[in-house]
Each structure stands twice: as C-alpha cells, then as structure tokens.
Write a protein that holds these residues in place. Sequence first.
Motif, PDB file in Angstrom:
ATOM      1  N   GLU A 160      12.288  -8.450 -10.083  1.00 25.85           N
ATOM      2  CA  GLU A 160      10.974  -8.828 -10.617  1.00 25.85           C
ATOM      3  C   GLU A 160      11.149  -9.484 -11.989  1.00 25.85           C
ATOM      4  OE1 GLU A 160       8.850  -5.102 -10.172  1.00 25.85           O
ATOM      5  OE2 GLU A 160       9.295  -5.054  -8.021  1.00 25.85           O
ATOM      6  N   ARG A 174      16.578  -4.870  -5.476  1.00 27.89           N
ATOM      7  CA  ARG A 174      15.459  -4.144  -6.104  1.00 27.89           C
ATOM      8  C   ARG A 174      15.919  -2.902  -6.879  1.00 27.89           C
ATOM      9  NH1 ARG A 174       9.917  -2.420  -4.985  1.00 27.89           N
ATOM     10  NH2 ARG A 174       9.734  -0.182  -4.723  1.00 27.89           N
ATOM     11  N   ASN A 176      11.767   3.624  -9.126  1.00 26.81           N
ATOM     12  CA  ASN A 176      10.335   3.955  -9.104  1.00 26.81           C
ATOM     13  C   ASN A 176       9.959   4.862  -7.929  1.00 26.81           C
ATOM     14  OD1 ASN A 176       8.052   3.697 -10.732  1.00 26.81           O
ATOM     15  ND2 ASN A 176       7.117   2.145  -9.378  1.00 26.81           N
ATOM     16  N   ARG A 177      10.964   5.542  -7.360  1.00 20.68           N
ATOM     17  CA  ARG A 177      10.739   6.644  -6.422  1.00 20.68           C
ATOM     18  C   ARG A 177      11.538   7.873  -6.855  1.00 20.68           C
ATOM     19  NH1 ARG A 177       7.937   3.175  -5.489  1.00 20.68           N
ATOM     20  NH2 ARG A 177       7.245   2.212  -3.545  1.00 20.68           N
ATOM     21  N   SER A 210       6.290  -6.899 -10.671  1.00 22.71           N
ATOM     22  CA  SER A 210       5.649  -7.991  -9.960  1.00 22.71           C
ATOM     23  C   SER A 210       5.889  -7.760  -8.460  1.00 22.71           C
ATOM     24  CB  SER A 210       6.231  -9.351 -10.384  1.00 22.71           C
ATOM     25  OG  SER A 210       7.527  -9.554  -9.843  1.00 22.71           O
ATOM     26  N   LEU A 219      -2.863  -1.241 -12.223  1.00 29.44           N
ATOM     27  CA  LEU A 219      -2.968   0.002 -11.457  1.00 29.44           C
ATOM     28  C   LEU A 219      -2.890   1.223 -12.363  1.00 29.44           C
ATOM     29  CD1 LEU A 219      -0.456  -1.010  -8.634  1.00 29.44           C
ATOM     30  CD2 LEU A 219      -2.962  -1.173  -8.572  1.00 29.44           C
ATOM     31  N   LEU A 224      -0.765   7.114  -7.949  1.00 35.37           N
ATOM     32  CA  LEU A 224      -0.060   6.162  -7.103  1.00 35.37           C
ATOM     33  C   LEU A 224       0.439   6.850  -5.826  1.00 35.37           C
ATOM     34  CD1 LEU A 224       2.109   4.347  -9.844  1.00 35.37           C
ATOM     35  CD2 LEU A 224      -0.236   3.891  -9.182  1.00 35.37           C
ATOM     36  N   GLY A 233      -3.654   2.970  -7.905  1.00 33.72           N
ATOM     37  CA  GLY A 233      -2.611   2.397  -7.053  1.00 33.72           C
ATOM     38  C   GLY A 233      -2.646   2.866  -5.614  1.00 33.72           C
ATOM     39  N   GLY A 234      -2.771   4.178  -5.436  1.00 32.59           N
ATOM     40  CA  GLY A 234      -2.706   4.742  -4.089  1.00 32.59           C
ATOM     41  C   GLY A 234      -3.912   4.406  -3.239  1.00 32.59           C
ATOM     42  N   LEU A 261      -3.750  -0.124  -3.139  1.00 29.58           N
ATOM     43  CA  LEU A 261      -2.616  -0.709  -2.426  1.00 29.58           C
ATOM     44  C   LEU A 261      -2.088   0.277  -1.395  1.00 29.58           C
ATOM     45  CD1 LEU A 261      -0.587  -2.481  -5.244  1.00 29.58           C
ATOM     46  CD2 LEU A 261      -1.848  -3.547  -3.380  1.00 29.58           C
ATOM     47  N   TYR A 262      -0.822   0.675  -1.589  1.00 32.93           N
ATOM     48  CA  TYR A 262      -0.222   1.671  -0.698  1.00 32.93           C
ATOM     49  C   TYR A 262       0.168   2.850  -1.573  1.00 32.93           C
ATOM     50  CZ  TYR A 262       3.675  -0.712  -2.900  1.00 32.93           C
ATOM     51  OH  TYR A 262       4.504  -1.267  -3.841  1.00 32.93           O
ATOM     52  N   GLN A 263       0.583   3.941  -0.959  1.00 32.99           N
ATOM     53  CA  GLN A 263       0.954   5.118  -1.737  1.00 32.99           C
ATOM     54  C   GLN A 263       2.448   5.143  -2.001  1.00 32.99           C
ATOM     55  OE1 GLN A 263      -1.001   7.987   0.746  1.00 32.99           O
ATOM     56  NE2 GLN A 263      -2.907   6.883   0.374  1.00 32.99           N
ATOM     57  N   THR A 284       6.903   7.901  -8.800  1.00 36.98           N
ATOM     58  CA  THR A 284       6.835   6.722  -9.681  1.00 36.98           C
ATOM     59  C   THR A 284       6.796   7.134 -11.160  1.00 36.98           C
ATOM     60  OG1 THR A 284       4.424   6.710  -9.646  1.00 36.98           O
ATOM     61  CG2 THR A 284       5.536   5.395  -7.953  1.00 36.98           C
ATOM     62  N   THR A 331       0.506   0.712 -14.347  1.00 37.80           N
ATOM     63  CA  THR A 331       1.538  -0.080 -13.692  1.00 37.80           C
ATOM     64  C   THR A 331       0.927  -1.450 -13.441  1.00 37.80           C
ATOM     65  OG1 THR A 331       2.443   1.892 -12.625  1.00 37.80           O
ATOM     66  CG2 THR A 331       3.057  -0.240 -11.670  1.00 37.80           C
ATOM     67  N   GLU A 368       1.148  -5.200 -12.037  1.00 36.17           N
ATOM     68  CA  GLU A 368       1.834  -6.151 -11.162  1.00 36.17           C
ATOM     69  C   GLU A 368       1.469  -7.558 -11.637  1.00 36.17           C
ATOM     70  OE1 GLU A 368       3.988  -5.282  -8.872  1.00 36.17           O
ATOM     71  OE2 GLU A 368       3.501  -3.189  -8.441  1.00 36.17           O
TER      72      GLU A 368
HETATM   73  O1  0X9 Z   1       6.239   0.052  -5.081  1.00 34.47           O
HETATM   74  C1  0X9 Z   1       6.375   0.072  -6.303  1.00 34.47           C
HETATM   75  O2  0X9 Z   1       7.200   0.773  -6.873  1.00 34.47           O
HETATM   76  C2  0X9 Z   1       5.465  -0.795  -7.167  1.00 34.47           C
HETATM   77  N1  0X9 Z   1       5.264  -2.085  -6.550  1.00 34.47           N
HETATM   78  S1  0X9 Z   1       6.481  -3.171  -6.521  1.00 34.47           S
HETATM   79  O3  0X9 Z   1       6.085  -4.258  -5.640  1.00 34.47           O
HETATM   80  N2  0X9 Z   1       6.661  -3.802  -7.970  1.00 34.47           N
HETATM   81  O4  0X9 Z   1       7.685  -2.508  -6.116  1.00 34.47           O
HETATM   82  C3  0X9 Z   1       4.080  -0.211  -7.288  1.00 34.47           C
HETATM   83  C4  0X9 Z   1       3.942   1.254  -7.393  1.00 34.47           C
HETATM   84  C5  0X9 Z   1       2.531   1.684  -7.627  1.00 34.47           C
HETATM   85  N3  0X9 Z   1       1.616   1.120  -6.741  1.00 34.47           N
HETATM   86  C6  0X9 Z   1       1.098   1.748  -5.654  1.00 34.47           C
HETATM   87  N4  0X9 Z   1       1.030   3.040  -5.501  1.00 34.47           N
HETATM   88  N5  0X9 Z   1       0.657   1.004  -4.732  1.00 34.47           N
END
Ligand code: 0X9
Length: 267
Positions: A27, A78, A96-97, A151, A157, A161, A197-198, A201-203, A207, A223, A225
């Motif tokens: 990114e 990544r 970020n996990r 990005s 966000l 998340l 975020g959750g 977008l997606y969960q 993070t 966060t 983007e």
């Molecule tokens: O997935 C991620 O770690 C982040 N998006 S990325 O495309 N830059 O990798 C966003 C994390 C927080 N967002 C959500 N929970 N959707």
Amino acid sequence: MVKIWKNGMQLSNRPTILVDGGIHAREWISPAVVLNFINFLKTNPAAVNLVDEFQWFVIPVLNPDGYVYTHTTDRLWRKNRKQSQVNSNCFGTDLNRNFGYQWDPLQTASNDPCSLVYRGPTPFSEKESIALRDVMLQQGQTYTSYISFHSYGQYYLYPWLHADQLTADWIDLDDCAKAATAAIFGYKRKRYQAGAGGSLLYQASGTSGDYAKAEANIKYAYTIELRDTGRKGFLLSHRQIIPTWEENRDGIIALVDCLVQKNDLIK
Ligand code: 0X9
Ligand code: ZN
C-alpha cells in the motif's frame, strides 16, 4: 518513529496523536502520505495549530521488510517477511491480524501461514506489532487518537473492525470522521466514506485499530483507506501522490479541529 512537538513543550502527559503507515507492504501511497505529513508538521506555518494542540508520534513504515520486498521481488506483497513455521514454504504474517484483541475468531483471519491474512502463530508473535503495541501502552502517555493509513477504497473507518457492531461512543468517532471526509470532499471533490469498519466493509480480527480502542484505551482510533476506489488499486500512479496527500492534509486538519472541540466539551 518520529516525535514532533512544540518547542520546549514536550511533556509526557500532553495529549498525543499516534500515526502510522505501511503496515501492509504493497500500500505504497500510505508511507508517501505519512512522509508528506511529517514534512508538513515540521515546515508549514499552516500546521502550527496541529502542533500547538497535540504532540505527534509518527511511524512512516511499520513493515519495512515487506516494503523493501515489494520493491525488489513482489510488488503485491502484503505481510511481513518472517518465516511463519519451520519447514513451511510460506512467509509472513498479516500484521493487521496479529494484534491481541479479538485475535481468535477464524472467520475473519486465517491460521494458514500461506494465506494473505495469516494471523500468526500467537497474538503479537511479530516484532512489528509488538513495537506498535509498546508505543501504544507506553507508561504515562496519553493518546487522544490513533490514525493508521492503508489503501485502498477511500474510507474513514472506526471500530469495531472485528464485528458488525458499534462502540458505545461511536457517535463521537462518527462526528469527527464525517468532519474529515467533508473536508476531503471540499478540497477537490473526492468521496471518502465514513463508518464502522466491520459494518461498512468486511470484518477483520486482530487489527491495530481495534486494539488501540479496546486495549490501549485510545478513544479516536481510525483506519483510513486512501485512494483509489479500485481502478488502479495498489498500483496507484505517482501522479496521485500529491493530490492524495493534499486532500488528506485537509482531512486531518478537520479531524483535529473536531477532536479539540470534543475535548473542550468534556472540560
Ligand atoms: O483488511 C485490512 O487489514 C484493512 N484493509 S486493507 O485493504 N488495507 O488490507 C482494513 C481493516 C479494517 N477494515 C475492516 N474491518 N473492514
Ligand atoms: Zn492495509
């Protein structure tokens, strides 16, 4: 990490804003925007308010090994670059996990070292996430806000998340996110969406943003983007660096105005 404060004013208990970029290697717009931001804070008279109100701790590239690897070997890498398991052919953990809040749920991260969203063998198994955690938990440091640049997608966000749920004080975070996205739109009509975020977008579990909010007690955890919305994705043209920086400069100025107003309300 670069620390920026007003001349002679560094006190550990001054409100601080923690900013990072480059958690995800590919990114590239993220470290570019963060470097421009450091330059702005240090040299631009228009930044005096930002430095009057807050100390700034800024980490331009949290994942330097991954970042180098995207320049030498694989542009779309990544994760970080540590071998995850002996005898595994796969490298790297998704930083970020890897944070230690809601790390367990497997629907929103992976325990497969070959996955793009591998969470690591244990929470905080990685030096990079440990380093950021230690900054967040530094004794006596009071952080008003944590801002993490990613990005792409054009989103502002806030937590949570990891789940389709809101925090008790989400309305405060939403107010300031909307102030920022309105300023970005006012600059040159780019649309960034504000939301949790959750839900939006997606969960995603483990993070840095959720950790900052839940465990480090940093109220305003964002966060962001950056550009774009998918046309070029991670492969943004260099011509977009300055415009992306400039709209986000206005976004952060509006965000900080909002944080100051909220703080005054509490006093
Ligand atoms: O997935 C991620 O770690 C982040 N998006 S990325 O495309 N830059 O990798 C966003 C994390 C927080 N967002 C959500 N929970 N959707
Ligand atoms: Zn990212």
